[in-house]
Structures are given as structure tokens and as C-alpha cells.
Design a protein around this motif. Structure first.
Motif, PDB file in Angstrom:
ATOM      1  N   THR A  16      23.511  63.135  24.302  1.00 22.41           N
ATOM      2  CA  THR A  16      22.029  62.942  25.044  1.00 22.41           C
ATOM      3  C   THR A  16      22.496  63.571  26.451  1.00 22.41           C
ATOM      4  O   THR A  16      23.416  63.475  27.083  1.00 22.41           O
ATOM      5  CB  THR A  16      22.152  61.447  25.369  1.00 22.41           C
ATOM      6  OG1 THR A  16      21.518  60.814  24.256  1.00 22.41           O
ATOM      7  CG2 THR A  16      20.844  61.185  26.661  1.00 22.41           C
ATOM      8  N   THR A  27      17.310  64.700  27.197  1.00 18.85           N
ATOM      9  CA  THR A  27      17.034  65.075  25.762  1.00 18.85           C
ATOM     10  C   THR A  27      18.344  65.067  25.113  1.00 18.85           C
ATOM     11  O   THR A  27      19.377  64.567  25.540  1.00 18.85           O
ATOM     12  CB  THR A  27      16.686  66.564  26.063  1.00 18.85           C
ATOM     13  OG1 THR A  27      16.143  66.992  24.481  1.00 18.85           O
ATOM     14  CG2 THR A  27      17.672  67.322  26.485  1.00 18.85           C
ATOM     15  N   ARG A  28      18.168  65.215  23.756  1.00 19.21           N
ATOM     16  CA  ARG A  28      19.099  64.803  22.859  1.00 19.21           C
ATOM     17  C   ARG A  28      19.686  66.328  22.210  1.00 19.21           C
ATOM     18  O   ARG A  28      18.811  67.160  21.829  1.00 19.21           O
ATOM     19  CB  ARG A  28      18.733  64.021  21.713  1.00 19.21           C
ATOM     20  CG  ARG A  28      18.408  62.622  22.400  1.00 19.21           C
ATOM     21  CD  ARG A  28      17.765  61.623  21.704  1.00 19.21           C
ATOM     22  NE  ARG A  28      18.886  61.020  20.843  1.00 19.21           N
ATOM     23  CZ  ARG A  28      18.956  61.189  19.435  1.00 19.21           C
ATOM     24  NH1 ARG A  28      18.043  61.692  18.788  1.00 19.21           N
ATOM     25  NH2 ARG A  28      19.979  60.815  18.775  1.00 19.21           N
ATOM     26  N   LEU A  74      18.878  71.534  20.346  1.00 18.30           N
ATOM     27  CA  LEU A  74      18.296  70.963  21.574  1.00 18.30           C
ATOM     28  C   LEU A  74      17.095  70.318  20.988  1.00 18.30           C
ATOM     29  O   LEU A  74      16.235  71.275  20.674  1.00 18.30           O
ATOM     30  CB  LEU A  74      18.245  71.825  22.628  1.00 18.30           C
ATOM     31  CG  LEU A  74      17.675  71.099  24.013  1.00 18.30           C
ATOM     32  CD1 LEU A  74      18.877  70.210  24.357  1.00 18.30           C
ATOM     33  CD2 LEU A  74      17.488  72.133  25.079  1.00 18.30           C
ATOM     34  N   ARG A  95      13.760  69.355  21.991  1.00 18.07           N
ATOM     35  CA  ARG A  95      12.809  69.405  23.184  1.00 18.07           C
ATOM     36  C   ARG A  95      11.865  68.395  22.833  1.00 18.07           C
ATOM     37  O   ARG A  95      11.391  67.905  24.097  1.00 18.07           O
ATOM     38  CB  ARG A  95      12.559  70.875  23.283  1.00 18.07           C
ATOM     39  CG  ARG A  95      13.358  72.044  23.598  1.00 18.07           C
ATOM     40  CD  ARG A  95      12.622  72.982  23.904  1.00 18.07           C
ATOM     41  NE  ARG A  95      13.664  74.204  24.327  1.00 18.07           N
ATOM     42  CZ  ARG A  95      14.181  74.240  25.451  1.00 18.07           C
ATOM     43  NH1 ARG A  95      13.661  73.692  26.533  1.00 18.07           N
ATOM     44  NH2 ARG A  95      15.179  75.191  25.678  1.00 18.07           N
ATOM     45  N   HIS A  96      11.497  67.925  21.859  1.00 17.39           N
ATOM     46  CA  HIS A  96      10.547  66.959  21.364  1.00 17.39           C
ATOM     47  C   HIS A  96      11.011  65.239  21.684  1.00 17.39           C
ATOM     48  O   HIS A  96      10.128  64.529  21.571  1.00 17.39           O
ATOM     49  CB  HIS A  96       9.682  67.172  20.160  1.00 17.39           C
ATOM     50  CG  HIS A  96      10.591  67.017  19.026  1.00 17.39           C
ATOM     51  ND1 HIS A  96      11.495  67.904  18.663  1.00 17.39           N
ATOM     52  CD2 HIS A  96      10.721  65.827  18.008  1.00 17.39           C
ATOM     53  CE1 HIS A  96      12.259  67.438  17.610  1.00 17.39           C
ATOM     54  NE2 HIS A  96      11.842  66.363  17.247  1.00 17.39           N
ATOM     55  N   GLU A  97      12.168  65.427  21.717  1.00 15.46           N
ATOM     56  CA  GLU A  97      12.827  63.800  21.827  1.00 15.46           C
ATOM     57  C   GLU A  97      13.102  63.885  23.155  1.00 15.46           C
ATOM     58  O   GLU A  97      14.456  64.321  23.479  1.00 15.46           O
ATOM     59  CB  GLU A  97      13.841  63.721  20.634  1.00 15.46           C
ATOM     60  CG  GLU A  97      13.211  63.675  19.259  1.00 15.46           C
ATOM     61  CD  GLU A  97      14.240  62.798  18.299  1.00 15.46           C
ATOM     62  OE1 GLU A  97      15.312  62.658  18.707  1.00 15.46           O
ATOM     63  OE2 GLU A  97      13.884  63.196  17.180  1.00 15.46           O
ATOM     64  N   CYS A  98      12.506  63.326  24.137  1.00 18.79           N
ATOM     65  CA  CYS A  98      12.876  63.475  25.371  1.00 18.79           C
ATOM     66  C   CYS A  98      12.736  61.992  26.149  1.00 18.79           C
ATOM     67  O   CYS A  98      11.790  61.146  25.582  1.00 18.79           O
ATOM     68  CB  CYS A  98      12.035  64.238  26.185  1.00 18.79           C
ATOM     69  SG  CYS A  98      12.060  66.121  25.892  1.00 18.79           S
ATOM     70  N   ASP A 151      11.852  60.697  30.031  1.00 19.91           N
ATOM     71  CA  ASP A 151      11.519  61.137  31.220  1.00 19.91           C
ATOM     72  C   ASP A 151      10.628  60.388  31.868  1.00 19.91           C
ATOM     73  O   ASP A 151       9.453  59.833  31.693  1.00 19.91           O
ATOM     74  CB  ASP A 151      10.649  62.550  31.313  1.00 19.91           C
ATOM     75  CG  ASP A 151      10.600  63.061  32.573  1.00 19.91           C
ATOM     76  OD1 ASP A 151      11.131  62.872  33.517  1.00 19.91           O
ATOM     77  OD2 ASP A 151       9.944  64.098  32.778  1.00 19.91           O
ATOM     78  N   CYS A 158      19.880  56.670  24.385  1.00 20.16           N
ATOM     79  CA  CYS A 158      21.198  57.573  24.244  1.00 20.16           C
ATOM     80  C   CYS A 158      22.231  56.538  23.511  1.00 20.16           C
ATOM     81  O   CYS A 158      23.614  56.914  23.575  1.00 20.16           O
ATOM     82  CB  CYS A 158      21.743  57.881  25.552  1.00 20.16           C
ATOM     83  SG  CYS A 158      22.217  56.426  26.651  1.00 20.16           S
ATOM     84  N   LEU A 210      14.167  66.068  34.003  1.00 20.31           N
ATOM     85  CA  LEU A 210      14.157  66.415  32.547  1.00 20.31           C
ATOM     86  C   LEU A 210      14.373  67.896  32.676  1.00 20.31           C
ATOM     87  O   LEU A 210      15.238  68.507  31.715  1.00 20.31           O
ATOM     88  CB  LEU A 210      12.745  66.617  32.223  1.00 20.31           C
ATOM     89  CG  LEU A 210      12.648  66.768  30.799  1.00 20.31           C
ATOM     90  CD1 LEU A 210      13.337  65.860  29.804  1.00 20.31           C
ATOM     91  CD2 LEU A 210      11.132  66.259  30.202  1.00 20.31           C
ATOM     92  N   MET A 226      17.446  69.810  30.137  1.00 25.25           N
ATOM     93  CA  MET A 226      16.956  70.841  29.454  1.00 25.25           C
ATOM     94  C   MET A 226      18.202  72.027  29.665  1.00 25.25           C
ATOM     95  O   MET A 226      18.851  72.780  28.781  1.00 25.25           O
ATOM     96  CB  MET A 226      15.618  71.275  29.702  1.00 25.25           C
ATOM     97  CG  MET A 226      14.689  70.424  29.135  1.00 25.25           C
ATOM     98  SD  MET A 226      14.713  70.225  27.088  1.00 25.25           S
ATOM     99  CE  MET A 226      13.357  69.079  27.071  1.00 25.25           C
TER     100      MET A 226
END
Length: 727
Positions: A538, A561-562, A568, A570-573, A575, A616, A685, A689
């Protein structure tokens, strides 16, 4: 430069200085004896000796510094740049230093250009070879997206390998955080014993049929379970077979390597069946008494035909009253269950604004048989209103009515509006000036619809009744407006993803190492011997009110993000803005752009930290200058009861491990060295990234240095100069 090399250089410098001093002393003594002392006193000779020695030492030190800068520092930086360039194509070495080193840099750049061209050619061939695979993956993604069911694919350890958006919405709703994600455990959603029991049934079935055709053995197991939000799900589990499985039953040379869960939300169906059963029970219980009274009164009237008229009237009154009560009971039951009966027709949930936009576009499209275009205007539209309707049928009905107005009454413009009216949604199709009587309007509503030469057996009324609604025609004489008004039940907005805002302090944050992130907890060492490439991470960052966590500064945003399987996500965030319950300085606002107005109404840290901890869980934390962020989290332990005990890696320290001779280890400088694009700086965020991209570039470089496990990365970080700084 490593400490041994520094020590050797210092020793060589000292020896050289002593040698020069001894040589100068001997030369002065010889010169003095040759000239008979030159008339100088011993003190004067000592002063001259010291001056000569200091001058010689200065010249030696200056020469050594220049030689070190020219032939030691520049080659070391060049070597680090070359390693980074080799790992990430497209970069070139700077031409600096002596002429010999510049020639070497030009030669290396030429080789790098040839290497890049070859890699480009190989990459192009790989892209061509993967074209069909990507097409299949695209089809799979489209299928997964369009499915109305939730689909989750896991390995035998329960780690999620694939899921669709429907599953994320249903399984994450009502939880403390984003419980569903790639690499995460399905056991955070479902009971472990339930999944293991279903797997055991699959494996046993496979063992019982191990001699049969493998293609016919892919059985399934079914069970019903509930989510944390109280939704009831029916699960259909199927095995995933592979040739290299390490666990599970062998089936025709294959092994069960995982499982697929297809989930149906049966909550509403179960509730409807419950209401139906309760209705049947109430009809039985409520009808038994009136029917018994009616039967008894009827038998008395039948058995005693010569009954006294007054007594006969009383029995007839009993029959009449009980029949009315029974009729009212049945009417009430029918009204209560009518919506459930209509629910058998497949209805869709749609945002009202989308329905109005599609209707306006469809009505306004020119027809091939008629060059006239019907203008469409949208008036008041409730942007938050959701409907549960037969979308196709409703759009067909609106188009039918609008085009018939154009054909038969030469209406040139219609208007659409959608508003809330209590528990109902009011959808109006209106126009100005043209008179229509009620009889004509009602016939339009009841006639089978015909659009563009295609006829439908359904009428407008049929479609609206399927949507559990009503439609009628009315005129507003004051405004000379006529309206077809449709009333349908308003739907609840679908449960969205867990609360998140999908959307730093004064100057650069200091490098805080006033607590030891390397011995943060015993739990943090459990993964020490796992390879870095196999771990899930995470990557996180925070924005704060200031730079002094111990003096009352607070977190105002957490972004994360994970990283799973070296990708990476990007859709599992995560924020989330945080209300710090304290003022913000103008200096911090100028950096991160988060104002007090943006924080009003946001949750406090007591609410956000448990959600972030859930996000996380079971991962390694990664941050840039992570000790600064971890200090804030550490200070909130007592207040929130939340402790982050997992391992922590810091890209600032890892940069110092990889490139000890670079002058800057700021995030922008590291990103530039590794060819990572920087965007969204000073948003939590955005920084997370960039840090994630940097960390992914670092992992293969660390492997080239022999640093492949979490333990090795932590120990190497701990030995850096930056890890020993105290603030």
C-alpha cells in the motif's frame, strides 16, 4: 562512496602529507647546511619549515580534491546513471568530467541507442504476438463489466485474483473500508469455514470422479451467506483447474488451483417470499373466522326456513358484515402484494438525468421518411433522482407519443421534465398551444404502439403498468400547455463504493526520523524473508496542516493506492479528506490547495483511520519520507485505537541505497532519474501514485545489487546516512 573507500582515501592523504612534510624538512635542512645556516636562527628555520609544509599540504589537498571530483565522483555518478538508464530505456548519460570520461559517455550513449532500438523492435514483436490475447482479455473485461451478477476469482489461499465492479459495490458496502481488492483475502468478506467447506466438497467430488473426462468434471458447490451490510447472497462456486497446481485434488492430470464465485443478491427475493408467506398466513388466519361465521349463519338459514323474520335478518346481517370484512381483507392483501407481483418483470435502475438525455436524443433524431425534426427541450430535471423502470419500454412510449404529436398535430417542440413528488418520480412530456381532447389522448395511451413502421403489441399503459406507475393526460389552461404525466416509484440510489473522494505543508516536508521505523513492531518482521517482488504493498501519502506533528499539526488528507503482483492498481485507491478540527495556515493552503471550506463536513481522523487500516491490511506500507507520515499515525494511536504494525519501506532511503552519490533524494529528483512522470504533486493521492511508480522502478535495481527480500531492503535502508539523521 562506501566507508572503506573513504577511510583508505583519508589514510593515503595523511601518508602523502607526512611524506611531503618530511621531504620539505629534509630539503630545508640540507639547504641550510649547504649555505652554512644562511645566518638564520633555528626559530626562523622552523617557521620557514612550517610555511613550506602548509603550502605543500594545501597544494596536495587541492590537487586530491580536484582529482577525486574529476576521476572518482564523476565516474561513480556515471555508473549510477548508467545502471538506471540500462534498467529504463530512453535515458542518456550526461557528458561531464574529463575529456576521456566524455568520450566514454558518448560511446555508452551510442550503445544505449542501439540497445533501445533492439528493445523497441522486440517490444513491437511482443505487442504483435499479444494482439489476440489482448482482444480476448478485452472481451472478458466487457463481459465481466456487463454481468448483472457479482464475480470473484480467487486462488486456493483465498487471495482475490479478479473481480468485477458489481462485486466491488456489493461486497464493500457497509464495511469499514475497501474490503475487496486484488491480492486481498476473500475471508475479510466471507466466513473462512464456509469457503473451505465448499472447496472441500469440490475437491472430494473431483477425487471421486478422477477417472472420467476432465471436461465433464467441473462441478460446483452452492451456499447462501450474508454480507456485513446484511445483504443475502447466493454463491455458486466453481473450480479453476491448472496443470501446475501445488494443492488440491488432481483431476485428469490437472489440479484445482483456485475457484470462481458467482454471487446473486437474493435479499429482495427472499423478502418478497417472506411477504408472500406472511400474506398467505394472514389470509388463512384472517379468513377462518369470517368464513366460519358465514357458514354457520348460512346453515342456520338453510336448516330453519320458518325462522322468525327478525332473527333471519340478524343472520343475514352477520353474513353481510362478515363478507364485507372478508372482502376488505382480501383487497388490502391484494394491494399490499400487487407491487411484488409486478416485480417479476425485469426492471433496471437508471439515473433520471440519463433517461431524460437518451429520450431527448431519440425523440430529436431525424426520421428517414420525414425531413422534419422535432425539437426537444429539457426543463427541470432532478439530478439525484433514480428510477427503477423498463428503460426500453419507457423510451419507446415517450418516442411514440412525441412522434404522434408531430405527425397528427404538427407539434414542433416538446419538453421533458423530471421531478420528485414524495415517493414518486414525475416525468412530464409537454407541449404548448395545440388542443387535444381527453378521448383522443386516452386512445393514444391504450392503442398498440407503432414507431417507424414497427408495431408493438404493447400500449403505453401496458409499459407504464410494468413499471408500477400510472400515466394520464391533462391540460393547464393558464399556460396553454398540455401534458402526458407519468408517475413511477422513485428508486434508492445504488450503494456506491465506500466513502472516498475521487477527485503539503509549508515548503518541503522535513525528513523525520525521530522514531525507529525499522523496529516498529514484531509483526512488521514476519515478512522479512519474502521476496520483494511477491509482496503486496500500500503506497500512501498524507497532507497536513503543518510540519510539526508533535506540536499539534493534523492530517487533512490521506491518499493511497495498492501494488499487487508488481502492478500499480490505479483503480483501487483510498483518497479521503479529513476535518482536522483546527485552523489551516495560509502557507500550507498555498502548497496543497486544500481550504477550510473543503474540509467542512468531512469525517474526523477517528473515522478515517480505521477505514485506512482496513484498506492497507495484509500489505507492506510504502511512502516517500515515510517517517514523517508514520509520526502522525503514531501520535493518533491512543486517540483512535488504531495501530499500523505492518512493515514500512521508504523510497527516500531506498534511493540513498541505490544512488548514494546523488545530491538530492527528493521525490521529483528520483522520478527524473528513473524516468517517471510527475503529476498531481502535493495532493495525497497524486504523491502516492508517483511514489508507487518510483518504487516499482526501484525493485529490479535493488535485485541487481543483491537486495531481493524485505529484510535485505530494510537492513540496507537502515545503513544509509539519511536513516541516522535525528530531527
Amino acid at each position: 562512496m562506501n566507508p572503506k573507500r573513504k577511510l583508505a582515501l583519508a589514510a593515503a592523504t595523511a601518508c602523502l602529507f607526512v611524506f611531503v612534510l618530511v621531504a620539505a624538512t629534509a630539503a630545508l635542512m640540507l639547504a641550510s647546511e649547504a649555505h652554512g645556516g644562511g645566518g638564520r636562527t633555528p626559530e626562523e628555520r622552523i617557521v620557514a619549515l612550517v610555511v613550506v609544509a602548509l603550502g605543500a599540504g594545501t597544494v596536495i589537498c587541492w590537487t586530491l580534491v580536484k582529482l577525486h571530483a574529476l576521476y572518482v565522483s564523476v565516474p561513480l555518478r556515471m555508473a549510477e546513471d548508467l545502471l538506471a538508464t540500462v534498467a529504463h530505456g530512453g535515458l542518456r548519460l550526461p557528458e561531464e568530467g574529463s575529456e576521456e570520461l566524455r568520450v566514454l559517455a558518448r560511446a555508452a550513449n551510442q550503445l544505449l541507442a542501439v540497445r533501445d532500438a533492439l528493445e523497441h523492435d522486440v517490444a513491437e514483436r511482443v505487442r504483435e504476438a499479444r494482439a489476440s490475447l489482448e482482444e480476448e482479455r478485452g472481451r472478458l473485461a466487457a463481459l465481466m463489466t456487463d454481468l448483472s451478477q457479482s464475480v470473484v476469482v480467487c486462488n486456493l489461499d483465498g487471495r482475490v485474483l479478479l473481480y468485477n465492479q458489481r462485486a466491488r459495490q456489493e461486497l464493500s458496502a457497509g464495511s469499514d473500508g475497501n474490503t475487496l481488492g486484488l491480492g486481498r483475502s476473500i475471508y475479510t468478506v466471507f466466513d473462512r469455514a464456509l469457503i473451505e467447506h465448499a472447496l472441500e466438497r469440490l475437491q472430494q467430488a473431483s477425487l471421486d470422479q478422477s477417472g472420467a473426462d476432465t471436461r465433464k468434471l467441473i462441478g460446483s458447490a452452492q451456499f447462501v451467506t450474508a454480507t456485513r451490510a446484511g445483504r443475502l447472497l447466493r454463491a455458486h462456486m466453481s473450480p479453476v483447474l491448472g496443470g501446475d497446481g501445488q494443492h488440491g485434488a488432481r483431476v485428469g492430470g490437472l489440479s484445482i488451483t483456485g475457484f470462481v464465485l458467482v454471487l446473486d443478491d437474493v435479499t429482495s427475493t427472499n423478502e418478497r417470499h417472506g411477504r408472500r408467506d406472511a400474506l398467505i398466513q394472514s389470509l388463512i388466519e384472517g379468513g377462518r373466522g369470517p368464513l366460519g361465521s358465514i357458514r354457520a349463519a348460512g346453515e342456520m338459514l338453510s336448516d330453519f326456513s320458518d325462522m322468525d323474520p327478525r332473527q333471519r335478518d340478524r343472520f343475514l346481517g352477520v353474513i353481510r358484515d362478515e363478507a364485507r370484512a372478508l372482502s376488505a381483507h382480501f383487497e388490502t392483501a391484494a394491494a399490499a402484494f400487487s407491487n411484488d407481483l409486478r416485480e417479476r418483470w425485469l426492471l433496471e435502475e437508471i439515473l433520471g438525468t440519463e433517461l431524460v438525455a437518451v429520450a431527448a436524443r431519440r425523440i430529436g433524431e431525424p426520421r428517414a421518411s420525414d425531413r422534419r425534426v422535432l425539437a426537444v427541450k429539457t426543463e427541470e430535471v432532478d439530478e439525484d433522482l433514480w428510477l427503477r423502470v423498463d428503460t426500453f419500454g419507457l423510451l419507446q412510449a415517450l418516442s411514440y407519443l412525441a412522434l404522434r404529436l408531430q405527425d397528427e398535430y404538427e407539434v414542433r417542440e416538446v419538453r421533458l421534465s423530471l421531478t420528485r413528488s414524495g415517493q414518486l418520480a414525475q416525468l412530464d412530456l409537454s407541449w404548448l398551444g395545440t388542443f387535444m381532447n381527453n378521448e383522443t389522448a386516452m386512445s393514444w395511451l391504450q392503442d398498440p404502439m407503432s414507431i417507424g413502421g414497427e408495431s408493438s403489441p404493447l400500449s403505453v399503459v401496458d409499459v407504464i403498468e410494468r413499471c408500477n406507475g400510472e400515466i394520464w393526460f391533462q391540460r393547464v389552461r393558464v399556460s396553454h400547455r398540455a401534458i402526458f404525466r407519468t408517475m413511477v416509484p422513485a428508486a434508492e440510489a445504488p450503494k456506491d463504493l465506500p466513502r472516498a473522494i475521487v477527485a503539503a505543508a509549508e515548503g518541503d516536508r522535513p525528513e523525520f526520523y525521530d522514531f525507529d521505523i525499522f523496529t516498529w513492531s514484531a509483526v512488521s518482521h514476519e515478512l522479512d524473508d519474502r521476496p520483494l517482488a511477491e509482496l503486496s504493498y500500500t503506497v500512501f501519502d498524507t497532507e497536513t496542516t503543518g510540519l510539526q506533528p508533535s506540536q499539534g499539526d493534523e492530517i487533512i488528507q490521506i491518499g493511497a493506492t495498492r501494488i499487487v503482483n508488481r502492478r500499480l492498481l490505479r483503480h483501487e485507491c483510498f483518497d479521503q479528506l479529513v476535518d482536522p478540527l483546527r485552523p489551516l495556515s495560509q502557507q500550507s493552503i498555498d502548497v496543497h490547495g486544500i481550504t477550510r471550506e473543503l474540509l467542512v463536513g468531512q469525517p474526523t481522523i477517528d473515522t478515517v483511520l480505521p477505514e485506512f487500516q482496513s484498506f492497507c491490511a495484509d500489505t507492506v506500507l510504502v511512502g516517500h519520507n515515510a517517517a514523517f507520515d508514520m509520526r502522525f499515525l503514531q501520535l493518533k494511536e491512543k486517540q483512535t485505537g488504531v495501530r499500523f504494525a505492518q512493515p514500512v519501506l521508504d523510497t527516500l532511503l531506498l534511493s540513498a541505497v541505490l544512488h548514494p552519490n546523488q545530491g538530492s533524494h527528493r521525490l521529483e529528483a528520483i522520478a527524473e532519474r528513473l524516468g517517471v512522470s510527475v503529476f498531481g504533486r502535493h495532493t495525497a493521492l497524486g504523491d502516492a501514485m508517483v511514489t508507487g511508480e518510483v518504487f516499482l522502478k526501484m525493485v529490479p535495481l535493488l535485485a541487481e545489487m543483491g537486495i531481493t527480500t524485505l529484510r535485505q531492503a530494510r537492513e540496507a535502508s537502515e545503513r544509509t546516512y539519511h536513516a541516522r539523521l535525528k530531527y
